[in-house]
Design an enzyme around this catalytic site. Structure first.
Site, PDB file in Angstrom:
ATOM      1  CB  CYS A 214      -0.928   0.135   1.307  1.00 22.29           C
ATOM      2  SG  CYS A 214      -1.797   1.564   1.341  1.00 22.29           S
TER       3      CYS A 214
ATOM      4  CB  CYS B  17      -0.518   2.335   4.096  1.00 25.54           C
ATOM      5  SG  CYS B  17      -2.197   1.717   3.664  1.00 25.54           S
ATOM      6  CG  ASP B  18       3.394   1.338   4.677  1.00 34.62           C
ATOM      7  OD1 ASP B  18       3.411   1.546   5.828  1.00 34.62           O
ATOM      8  OD2 ASP B  18       2.581   0.399   4.163  1.00 34.62           O
TER       9      ASP B  18
END
Length: 316
Positions: A141, A144-145
């Site tokens: 993701c 997300c990261d």
């Protein structure tokens, strides 16, 4: 046995993605007694999507998280009970027209019907060093990261819409994005391909397959083989983001519910091989795998539940 465990629902929905919440909205409006168990990841894979631009009704796009929050709010407005427990076991046909689920807290719930909308999870490379470096340079993701790799070089693995979207997002925060595609072309939609091709700091490598991940405590580089020319390339990257497909989350269905060779639930109009058991969304869709088709199958499953309950009532 507690009063809650004695309670019998008309329908229990397993999974809190577009399919599960859409089914809940239709069941609630039909005044069918139901509850939804979303599991550990409410909203499914869509919550990690930075911007959804192909869902009707949002001309400027909407984040996956906000879209799923809207789904949830709408279902709750009509009276849906939403719980974040995970279902760990299904006991089919404990008696005629009745099934049972067991939750992660060991409590049991009984229901006349089930809608399985458990979605899917990301596919991994299954090569050496991958498990060791998950979360330490290997991610699924970018939204997300990706922020942890601002100004660095990263790689995205895959050639579909998900890979294209990850590349677009990362290009805004990373110095360089290598898009590694095993095939000789992208499978992403034309509009997504066009966007990626117009980004200067995204470099695409076709016919490339990752054969080795280099790093001990974090990723330092990846070795790729050029399948077409049979030579190897080294990419020095701080992270890789996998976007190489998904695996249906259907383990809970084995061995009772029929699955295809890839693990997708086999359905006809969302109806499974077991009376009273229905499936919707990515767990039964190996072809389209879109938020809108998941929502559509959620609607279909709820309508099928209503029809089934009417037939059952006539037989009792």
């Amino acid at each position: 046995m507690s009063n809650r465990e004695r309670e019998i629902f008309d329908c229990i929905i397993i999974g809190g993605g577009p399919a599960g919440y859409t089914a809940a909205i239709y069941l609630a409006r039909a005044e069918i007694k139901h509850i939804i168990f979303t599991g550990f990841k409410p909203g499914g894979q869509l919550i990690s999507t930075n911007k959804v631009e192909n869902y009707p009704g949002f001309p400027n796009g909407i984040s996956g998280y906000k879209l799923m929050e809207s789904f949830k709010a709408q279902s709750e407005r009509f009276g849906t009970k939403v719980k974040d427990n995970s279902v760990v076991q299904i006991n089919f046909n404990i008696r005629k027209y009745l099934h049972e689920i067991i939750l992660d807290n060991s409590l049991k719930r009984k229901t006349k019907t089930l809608i399985i909308a458990t979605g899917a999870y990301p596919r991994y490379l299954n090569i050496e060093n991958e498990n060791k470096l998950l979360g330490k340079g290997i991610y699924t993701c970018a939204n997300c990261d990706g922020v942890f790799f601002k100004g660095k070089k990263v790689a995205v693995i895959g050639g579909g819409d998900k890979a294209a979207e990850e590349s677009i997002y990362l290009s805004n925060i990373c110095k360089k994005v290598y898009l590694i595609i095993r095939d000789n072309k992208m499978k992403a939609s034309k509009i997504m391909q066009k966007k990626v091709l117009n980004i200067k700091n995204v470099e695409i490598f076709y016919d490339h397959k990752i054969i080795k991940i280099i790093g001990e405590k974090k990723i330092q580089a990846i070795f790729c083989k050029n399948i077409k020319h049979n030579n190897n390339s080294l990419f020095k990257v701080a992270a890789i983001f996998l976007a190489i497909g998904q695996i249906p989350n259907s383990l809970i269905c084995k061995p009772n519910i029929k699955l295809d060779k890839s693990g997708y639930i086999i359905t006809k109009y969302t109806i499974t091989n077991i009376p009273g058991i229905f499936a919707a969304g990515d767990v039964q869709d190996s072809r389209y795998r879109q938020a809108i088709t998941s929502a559509g199958s959620g609607c279909m499953s709820a309508i099928e539940v209503e029809k089934y309950l009417l037939k059952v009532q006539e037989r009792i």
